[in-house]
Design an enzyme around this catalytic site. Structure first.
Site, PDB file in Angstrom:
ATOM      1  N   MET A  13     -15.657  15.757 -17.401  1.00 37.88           N
ATOM      2  CA  MET A  13     -16.836  16.961 -16.787  1.00 37.88           C
ATOM      3  C   MET A  13     -18.528  16.645 -17.203  1.00 37.88           C
ATOM      4  SD  MET A  13     -15.016  20.773 -17.732  1.00 37.88           S
ATOM      5  CE  MET A  13     -14.789  20.490 -19.666  1.00 37.88           C
ATOM      6  N   CYS A  15     -20.896  18.837 -16.173  1.00 35.57           N
ATOM      7  CA  CYS A  15     -21.908  20.023 -16.089  1.00 35.57           C
ATOM      8  C   CYS A  15     -20.951  21.411 -15.955  1.00 35.57           C
ATOM      9  CB  CYS A  15     -22.509  20.289 -14.746  1.00 35.57           C
ATOM     10  SG  CYS A  15     -21.826  20.097 -13.146  1.00 35.57           S
ATOM     11  N   CYS A  18     -18.543  21.634 -13.225  1.00 31.16           N
ATOM     12  CA  CYS A  18     -17.207  21.163 -13.329  1.00 31.16           C
ATOM     13  C   CYS A  18     -16.256  21.988 -13.999  1.00 31.16           C
ATOM     14  CB  CYS A  18     -17.312  19.903 -14.163  1.00 31.16           C
ATOM     15  SG  CYS A  18     -18.591  18.762 -13.475  1.00 31.16           S
ATOM     16  N   TYR A  68     -11.260  14.178 -13.264  1.00 27.04           N
ATOM     17  CA  TYR A  68     -11.061  14.951 -14.428  1.00 27.04           C
ATOM     18  C   TYR A  68      -9.755  14.265 -14.948  1.00 27.04           C
ATOM     19  CZ  TYR A  68     -14.297  18.202 -12.342  1.00 27.04           C
ATOM     20  OH  TYR A  68     -15.420  18.429 -11.866  1.00 27.04           O
ATOM     21  N   CYS A 124      -4.130   2.964 -28.044  1.00 20.10           N
ATOM     22  CA  CYS A 124      -2.921   2.474 -27.451  1.00 20.10           C
ATOM     23  C   CYS A 124      -2.469   3.435 -26.534  1.00 20.10           C
ATOM     24  CB  CYS A 124      -1.768   2.435 -28.363  1.00 20.10           C
ATOM     25  SG  CYS A 124      -0.333   1.733 -27.764  1.00 20.10           S
ATOM     26  N   CYS A 129      -2.836   0.129 -24.520  1.00 19.96           N
ATOM     27  CA  CYS A 129      -1.238  -0.581 -24.260  1.00 19.96           C
ATOM     28  C   CYS A 129      -0.802   0.209 -23.037  1.00 19.96           C
ATOM     29  CB  CYS A 129      -0.118  -0.447 -25.435  1.00 19.96           C
ATOM     30  SG  CYS A 129      -1.300  -1.145 -27.023  1.00 19.96           S
ATOM     31  N   CYS A 549      23.375 -31.227 -18.268  1.00 25.35           N
ATOM     32  CA  CYS A 549      23.143 -29.573 -18.670  1.00 25.35           C
ATOM     33  C   CYS A 549      24.033 -29.142 -19.782  1.00 25.35           C
ATOM     34  CB  CYS A 549      23.806 -28.824 -17.133  1.00 25.35           C
ATOM     35  SG  CYS A 549      22.737 -28.884 -15.868  1.00 25.35           S
ATOM     36  N   CYS A 550      23.536 -28.409 -20.748  1.00 27.01           N
ATOM     37  CA  CYS A 550      24.250 -27.637 -21.959  1.00 27.01           C
ATOM     38  C   CYS A 550      24.343 -28.791 -22.987  1.00 27.01           C
ATOM     39  CB  CYS A 550      25.345 -27.138 -21.608  1.00 27.01           C
ATOM     40  SG  CYS A 550      25.296 -25.581 -20.428  1.00 27.01           S
TER      41      CYS A 550
END
Length: 552
Positions: A13, A15, A18, A68, A124, A129, A549-550
């Site tokens: 706001m 004024c 508002c 607002y 936050c 956040c 792999c692995c």
């Protein structure tokens, strides 16, 4: 009759007109009996029929407007017996303050929480956040709809209703402020909450709004921090934004010049760029995220530039000038020459934060501060003044919401029990929510060298991680720093699409003394990012490029 009253805080706001407009808006809502709104106090009292509407719908109606923003207000009250003496006075109303209040209630302590500035819930939930991360995730959705890492998939793009996105964010903020803060303490028998500016009188007393005086055995300062506005000629005249005002801006700016390439500026840059805003970053140092090593900065800069974000390192703004529909930013370059940047959109200041101590009267009681103005505390959250504690962003401790809450609880325990609890941030994990994310814990190689420790580094490029390869997203790396003699993990840095989900494992390894060898011998699910921790650990003794792999 089902008539109830709710008091609301209303931001935006300018004024009395508002206030009248909001009253008219509310009285048109189904179930609203009457509304009385005041511009000077930024508050309103709404009477409603609980059988037809509720507080949430009233807040949603206000937040659905362009200018607002509303939250349920906490009435200024005093104890029923009229007492102004408490066990604990908490100055502030964010996560640290609420954590402290919860612990004080558990201990049976009469507590007064005094809040001003932001609504209860603090940075936050209101302006930090929660709004930033929801916009970051929304921007990710847009990015995925507009781009693909697979040649066989042709994205069709996304339509973004920016105004609705911001309004939905406002509703979310209001809901979480109520559900995770106000509702949590609603039934506390020993907690009193008031709105006003508190000023220290002595080590046991405060004055609120220059009027009422309250006293307590202990005082906890948890007033947080705010954007540090640099003293640059003309800046005050250009209607600049900070993260507090940006996230409520329902009209999408055509362009945005961000002053500062720290984590706040970078997160905002990536999110708003993906939402369709042309983004430019001005940084007075030589690279983004200057607090981290150069390889991290380089990885982030490459990712951001690839998405069209303009980055101008070694540009120091020395003057702002408003010319009709644009802002002229006069900058000094590294070689001493001058240049001008023209911004027809908005300017966002993200040049760091400063602690909220200006109105506290810390000089009255002699509280010591560090060079940046943060209140000095020991590892028990005590200050140099007996009976006064400080926690969260106002103190010289790590500036995270989860550390603030941790410190709030710890301070109350130390103030009112015989136990001595000490804050230990040796294994503190943190995340920067860019894309790729940057996550870390413990020391990096520069810090290990400064500490004089014998250390080794293993760096796994994600081009060697199966999960990243099959996802066609090999941006980034996993870097581990170990003590050469003990094989204990000293720290780690991760740059990856979801790097924040990996860092907690490294935090546990540091906290509980798990060796790098032990990390390398654990079983990790194949085709997960977490397998990268194993490969990085193996990298201290083998070339992972030569493993099947692995294999280990």
């Amino acid at each position: 009759m089902n008539h109830k009253n709710v008091e609301v805080q209303i931001a935006g706001m300018t004024c009395d007109h508002c206030a009248i407009s909001i009253e008219k808006l509310l009285t048109k809502q189904v179930g609203v009996v009457s509304a009385a709104v005041e511009y000077p106090s930024a508050r309103g009292i709404v009477t409603y029929d609980s059988a037809k509407t509720d507080e949430g719908k009233i807040i949603e109606a206000i937040n659905g407007t362009k200018n607002y923003h509303a939250n349920v207000a906490v009435p200024a009250t005093v104890p029923s017996d009229g007492s102004k003496n408490f066990d604990l006075i908490i100055i502030g109303g964010g996560s640290a303050a609420f954590s402290a209040a919860i612990k004080a209630e558990e201990l049976g302590k009469a507590t007064l929480m005094i809040n001003a500035g932001l609504n209860f819930g603090g940075t936050c939930v209101n302006v930090g956040c929660v709004p930033s991360k929801t916009l970051i995730r929304a921007a990710e959705s847009v990015h995925h709809a507009n781009s693909s890492r697979f040649a066989a998939i042709k994205p069709r793009g996304a339509t973004v209703d920016f105004t609705q996105l911001i309004r939905d964010k406002k509703v979310l903020v209001a809901q979480l402020q109520k559900n995770k803060y106000l509702d949590v303490v609603e039934d506390f028998a020993r907690l009193t909450m008031i709105t006003g500016w508190a000023r220290l009188i002595d080590s046991n007393s405060v004055q609120v709004d220059g009027n009422q005086i309250y006293s307590a055995q202990k005082i906890l300062i948890a007033t947080g921090s705010t954007t540090k506005i640099p003293d640059i000629s003309g800046l005050a005249e250009i209607d600049y934004l900070t993260h507090r005002t940006l996230f409520d801006l329902e009209e999408k700016p055509a362009s945005l010049t961000i002053m500062g390439a720290g984590y706040i500026g970078l997160e905002i840059a990536m999110a708003y760029n993906r939402l369709g805003v042309k983004v430019r970053i001005i940084e007075f140092t030589d690279r983004v995220l200057r607090t981290q090593s150069e390889d991290i900065s380089a990885e982030l800069e490459q990712a951001m530039r690839s998405e069209g974000i303009e980055i101008l390192p070694n540009f120091r703004a020395i003057k702002f000038e408003k010319r009709e529909a644009e802002v002229i930013i006069h900058c000094k370059c590294k070689d001493g020459s001058m240049t001008q940047i023209r911004e027809r959109g908005r300017v966002l200041v993200a040049s760091g934060t400063r602690p909220n101590t200006a109105k506290l009267g810390i000089e009255t009681v002699g509280l010591e501060t560090d060079a940046s103005g943060h209140i000095k505390v020991n590892d028990q959250m005590g200050t140099n003044v007996p009976h006064i504690y400080a926690v969260g962003d106002v103190a010289n401790t790590p500036p995270f919401v989860y550390t603030a809450a941790y410190e709030g609880r710890l301070a109350v325990e130390n103030a009112f029990t015989e136990t001595v609890n000490r804050a230990d941030y040796t294994a503190l994990p943190w995340v920067v929510f860019t894309d790729p994310q940057v996550a870390g814990v413990g020391m990096d190689e520069m810090q290990a060298a400064q500490a004089g420790l014998p250390y080794d580094v293993s760096k796994l490029e994600l081009t060697n991680l199966p999960r990243a390869i099959v996802a066609n997203d090999t941006r980034g790396f996993i870097k581990l720093i170990r003590h050469r003699e003990t094989d204990r993990l000293l720290g780690g840095r991760i740059v990856a699409s979801e790097g924040g989900e990996l860092v907690q494992s490294l935090a546990f390894a540091i906290k509980f003394g798990i060796t790098v060898k032990q990390l390398s011998e654990e079983l990790y699910p194949y085709l997960t990012l977490s397998e990268g921790l194993k490969l990085a650990a193996i990298g201290f003794r083998k070339d992972v490029k030569k493993l099947s792999c692995c294999a280990s």
